[in-house]
Write a protein that holds these residues in place. Structure first.
Motif, PDB file in Angstrom:
ATOM      1  N   THR A 134       0.840  -1.193   0.000  1.00  0.00           N
ATOM      2  CA  THR A 134       0.000   0.000   0.000  1.00  0.00           C
ATOM      3  C   THR A 134       0.879   1.247   0.000  1.00  0.00           C
ATOM      4  OG1 THR A 134      -0.174  -0.035   2.411  1.00  0.00           O
ATOM      5  CG2 THR A 134      -1.894  -1.162   1.168  1.00  0.00           C
ATOM      6  N   VAL A 135       0.671   2.096  -1.003  1.00  0.00           N
ATOM      7  CA  VAL A 135       1.467   3.311  -1.152  1.00  0.00           C
ATOM      8  C   VAL A 135       0.700   4.280  -2.043  1.00  0.00           C
ATOM      9  CG1 VAL A 135       2.717   2.393  -3.154  1.00  0.00           C
ATOM     10  CG2 VAL A 135       3.762   4.191  -1.766  1.00  0.00           C
ATOM     11  N   THR A 136       0.841   5.579  -1.751  1.00  0.00           N
ATOM     12  CA  THR A 136       0.228   6.618  -2.575  1.00  0.00           C
ATOM     13  C   THR A 136       1.345   7.421  -3.220  1.00  0.00           C
ATOM     14  OG1 THR A 136      -1.668   6.757  -1.069  1.00  0.00           O
ATOM     15  CG2 THR A 136      -1.349   8.590  -2.601  1.00  0.00           C
ATOM     16  N   ARG A 137       1.553   7.212  -4.530  1.00  0.00           N
ATOM     17  CA  ARG A 137       2.652   7.857  -5.224  1.00  0.00           C
ATOM     18  C   ARG A 137       2.356   7.880  -6.720  1.00  0.00           C
ATOM     19  NH1 ARG A 137       6.620   2.656  -4.376  1.00  0.00           N
ATOM     20  NH2 ARG A 137       5.629   1.302  -5.924  1.00  0.00           N
ATOM     21  N   ARG A 138       3.218   8.565  -7.482  1.00  0.00           N
ATOM     22  CA  ARG A 138       3.129   8.529  -8.938  1.00  0.00           C
ATOM     23  C   ARG A 138       3.570   7.144  -9.426  1.00  0.00           C
ATOM     24  NH1 ARG A 138       6.270  13.130  -7.958  1.00  0.00           N
ATOM     25  NH2 ARG A 138       5.144  15.107  -8.117  1.00  0.00           N
ATOM     26  N   VAL A 150      -1.316   0.379  -9.184  1.00  0.00           N
ATOM     27  CA  VAL A 150      -2.545   1.161  -9.306  1.00  0.00           C
ATOM     28  C   VAL A 150      -2.266   2.533  -8.702  1.00  0.00           C
ATOM     29  CG1 VAL A 150      -4.975   1.372  -8.674  1.00  0.00           C
ATOM     30  CG2 VAL A 150      -4.023  -0.871  -9.252  1.00  0.00           C
ATOM     31  N   VAL A 151      -2.468   3.575  -9.503  1.00  0.00           N
ATOM     32  CA  VAL A 151      -2.133   4.933  -9.076  1.00  0.00           C
ATOM     33  C   VAL A 151      -3.319   5.858  -9.304  1.00  0.00           C
ATOM     34  CG1 VAL A 151       0.324   4.616  -9.533  1.00  0.00           C
ATOM     35  CG2 VAL A 151      -1.160   5.515 -11.341  1.00  0.00           C
ATOM     36  N   VAL A 152      -3.270   7.010  -8.650  1.00  0.00           N
ATOM     37  CA  VAL A 152      -4.269   8.056  -8.836  1.00  0.00           C
ATOM     38  C   VAL A 152      -3.707   9.063  -9.828  1.00  0.00           C
ATOM     39  CG1 VAL A 152      -5.553   9.918  -7.734  1.00  0.00           C
ATOM     40  CG2 VAL A 152      -5.201   7.763  -6.523  1.00  0.00           C
ATOM     41  N   GLY A 153      -4.478   9.380 -10.865  1.00  0.00           N
ATOM     42  CA  GLY A 153      -4.016  10.307 -11.887  1.00  0.00           C
ATOM     43  C   GLY A 153      -3.410   9.566 -13.060  1.00  0.00           C
ATOM     44  N   GLU A 154      -3.500  10.174 -14.247  1.00  0.00           N
ATOM     45  CA  GLU A 154      -2.985   9.531 -15.451  1.00  0.00           C
ATOM     46  C   GLU A 154      -1.471   9.425 -15.392  1.00  0.00           C
ATOM     47  OE1 GLU A 154      -3.278   9.831 -20.340  1.00  0.00           O
ATOM     48  OE2 GLU A 154      -4.260  11.322 -19.066  1.00  0.00           O
ATOM     49  N   MET A 203       4.769  15.520   2.033  1.00  0.00           N
ATOM     50  CA  MET A 203       5.031  14.155   1.577  1.00  0.00           C
ATOM     51  C   MET A 203       4.080  13.701   0.484  1.00  0.00           C
ATOM     52  SD  MET A 203       5.823  12.333   5.273  1.00  0.00           S
ATOM     53  CE  MET A 203       6.416  10.825   4.504  1.00  0.00           C
ATOM     54  N   LEU A 204       3.174  14.584   0.053  1.00  0.00           N
ATOM     55  CA  LEU A 204       2.203  14.211  -0.966  1.00  0.00           C
ATOM     56  C   LEU A 204       2.879  14.196  -2.330  1.00  0.00           C
ATOM     57  CD1 LEU A 204      -0.763  13.517  -1.460  1.00  0.00           C
ATOM     58  CD2 LEU A 204      -1.212  15.959  -1.766  1.00  0.00           C
ATOM     59  N   GLN A 205       2.873  13.046  -2.998  1.00  0.00           N
ATOM     60  CA  GLN A 205       3.565  12.884  -4.270  1.00  0.00           C
ATOM     61  C   GLN A 205       2.641  12.961  -5.482  1.00  0.00           C
ATOM     62  OE1 GLN A 205       6.302   9.524  -4.416  1.00  0.00           O
ATOM     63  NE2 GLN A 205       6.387   9.440  -2.193  1.00  0.00           N
ATOM     64  N   VAL A 206       1.340  12.984  -5.262  1.00  0.00           N
ATOM     65  CA  VAL A 206       0.377  12.938  -6.368  1.00  0.00           C
ATOM     66  C   VAL A 206      -0.310  14.298  -6.491  1.00  0.00           C
ATOM     67  CG1 VAL A 206      -1.643  11.768  -7.308  1.00  0.00           C
ATOM     68  CG2 VAL A 206       0.034  10.475  -5.942  1.00  0.00           C
ATOM     69  N   ASP A 207      -0.037  15.007  -7.577  1.00  0.00           N
ATOM     70  CA  ASP A 207      -0.594  16.348  -7.761  1.00  0.00           C
ATOM     71  C   ASP A 207      -2.120  16.352  -7.764  1.00  0.00           C
ATOM     72  OD1 ASP A 207       1.973  17.314  -7.925  1.00  0.00           O
ATOM     73  OD2 ASP A 207       2.016  17.343 -10.115  1.00  0.00           O
ATOM     74  N   ASP A 208      -2.731  15.291  -8.304  1.00  0.00           N
ATOM     75  CA  ASP A 208      -4.191  15.234  -8.392  1.00  0.00           C
ATOM     76  C   ASP A 208      -4.860  15.224  -7.023  1.00  0.00           C
ATOM     77  OD1 ASP A 208      -3.026  14.232 -10.896  1.00  0.00           O
ATOM     78  OD2 ASP A 208      -5.083  13.897 -11.509  1.00  0.00           O
ATOM     79  N   LEU A 209      -4.117  14.847  -5.978  1.00  0.00           N
ATOM     80  CA  LEU A 209      -4.680  14.766  -4.633  1.00  0.00           C
ATOM     81  C   LEU A 209      -4.521  16.069  -3.840  1.00  0.00           C
ATOM     82  CD1 LEU A 209      -3.547  11.168  -3.616  1.00  0.00           C
ATOM     83  CD2 LEU A 209      -5.891  11.941  -3.994  1.00  0.00           C
ATOM     84  N   ASP A 210      -4.034  17.101  -4.498  1.00  0.00           N
ATOM     85  CA  ASP A 210      -3.761  18.353  -3.787  1.00  0.00           C
ATOM     86  C   ASP A 210      -4.950  19.311  -3.808  1.00  0.00           C
ATOM     87  OD1 ASP A 210      -1.931  19.763  -2.232  1.00  0.00           O
ATOM     88  OD2 ASP A 210      -1.359  21.043  -3.914  1.00  0.00           O
ATOM     89  N   ALA A 211      -6.154  18.803  -4.013  1.00  0.00           N
ATOM     90  CA  ALA A 211      -7.340  19.651  -4.156  1.00  0.00           C
ATOM     91  C   ALA A 211      -7.600  20.579  -2.972  1.00  0.00           C
ATOM     92  CB  ALA A 211      -8.571  18.791  -4.435  1.00  0.00           C
ATOM     93  N   PRO A 212      -7.513  20.139  -1.703  1.00  0.00           N
ATOM     94  CA  PRO A 212      -7.817  21.055  -0.597  1.00  0.00           C
ATOM     95  C   PRO A 212      -6.935  22.304  -0.598  1.00  0.00           C
ATOM     96  CG  PRO A 212      -7.782  18.811   0.187  1.00  0.00           C
ATOM     97  CD  PRO A 212      -7.259  18.784  -1.223  1.00  0.00           C
ATOM     98  N   ARG A 213      -5.645  22.135  -0.897  1.00  0.00           N
ATOM     99  CA  ARG A 213      -4.767  23.301  -0.939  1.00  0.00           C
ATOM    100  C   ARG A 213      -5.122  24.226  -2.099  1.00  0.00           C
ATOM    101  NH1 ARG A 213      -2.946  18.410   1.654  1.00  0.00           N
ATOM    102  NH2 ARG A 213      -1.990  19.129   3.587  1.00  0.00           N
TER     103      ARG A 213
END
Length: 317
Positions: A134-138, A150-154, A203-213
């Motif tokens: 389990t990891v959240t990254r590009r 499996v990643v978030v974002g194209e 530590m957030l590596q996925v730009d698509d997950l930066d919505a709150p900021r």
């Protein structure tokens, strides 16, 4: 390069060892799966290259890639594997998958999509093993040792297959006790007066997950974590307002969706895998199982507004 045998026929065992290396991109990972040591794998690959009079593998960052001769040898090795599989099964047997498939995915996907998909697949193929990191990254440019990511974002990757699995929504959620104590925000301006429960920004590596900021940069951080389950439980405990995947937050009747019309971020799940891995029957079967689970879970992934919840739960607000 033309295929000119050097007078020695390749040994079928060497072809099968080469097949494992081609699919994983690493000698050590192939050796582990075959129950051999790294030295033996290296020696057998060298023997195969001598028999075929050419290089089968070229070193790349993080692993090995196939040469032109290597791609032809891969086809031959898959033929040996298929023949052995046919000999081991009777005419009435359905093909039995075995071995280890290694994948990485985000926390939420691993729990709600991958785990049920693997369980369903293993009911038909009990000898199949799946390891999930389990990891959240590009997406990695070199995914040696992994069959599926499996990643978030194209993803922007080379020498790999990319498959769009589907979409999910994120929204703002708060616990009922928290809203009772601090009030329910009815505008974006009011929302900014509340603390945010979300990923660790640095530590957030996925730009698509930066919505709150991007959407509400004025919200101060309260509880931050690299694990989305911590986001959910922290929000339930009253640490603040969490920006959560709807398919996870909607599991909990004590969470209320806040300003759903203003905050409904849609993000894609993509699957990335080595071309050689996709040709492995066990990997192809898991890919199919993941896609089927995504399809069956599609409505939950998109979430629902609070007015679609159980009316009895609404009375508890």
């Amino acid at each position: 390069m033309t295929f000119e045998p050097a007078g020695t026929d390749p040994h079928p065992d060497d072809l099968l060892i080469f097949l494992a290396v081609a699919r994983t991109g690493r000698f050590t990972t192939a050796a582990e799966g075959l129950g051999l040591n790294h030295t033996t794998v290296s020696r057998r690959i060298a023997a195969l290259e001598k028999a075929l009079d050419g290089r089968l593998l070229a070193r790349a960052v993080g692993g090995w890639e196939l040469t032109e001769l290597g791609h032809r040898a891969l086809t031959a090795a898959e033929g040996v594997e298929s023949a052995l599989t046919l000999l081991r099964s009777s005419a009435t047997d359905s093909p039995q998958l075995s071995g280890v498939v290694r994948m990485s995915a985000t926390d939420g996907f691993s729990a709600y999509i991958a785990a049920p998909a693997v369980a369903a697949l293993q009911r038909r193929h009990p000898l199949l093993r799946v390891e999930i990191v389990t990891v959240t990254r590009r997406a990695l440019q070199h995914r040696s040792g992994l069959d599926i990511e499996v990643v978030v974002g194209e993803p922007q990757v080379h020498r790999a297959e990319s498959i769009l699995l589907g979409y999910y929504h994120l929204g703002m959620y708060a616990s009922r006790p928290y809203l009772a104590e601090h009030g329910t925000p009815t505008t974006v301006e009011e929302l900014t007066q509340h603390p945010l429960v979300y990923f660790v920004d640095s530590m957030l590596q996925v730009d698509d997950l930066d919505a709150p900021r991007r959407l509400v940069p004025q919200m101060r951080e309260s509880l931050s974590s690299t694990n989305v389950f911590v986001h959910v439980e922290g929000t339930r405990a009253g640490a603040g307002i969490g920006f959560l995947p709807c398919f996870m937050a909607d599991q909990h009747a004590d969470l209320v969706r806040v300003l759903p019309q203003s905050f409904q971020e849609r993000l894609p799940y993509w699957m990335v895998l080595r071309t050689e891995s996709l040709r492995l029957p066990a990997v192809a079967a898991l890919v199919g199982a993941l896609r089927a689970q995504m399809e069956s879970y599609a409505a939950a992934l998109l979430g629902h507004h609070d007015d679609q919840r159980d009316p009895a739960a609404q009375l508890a607000i």
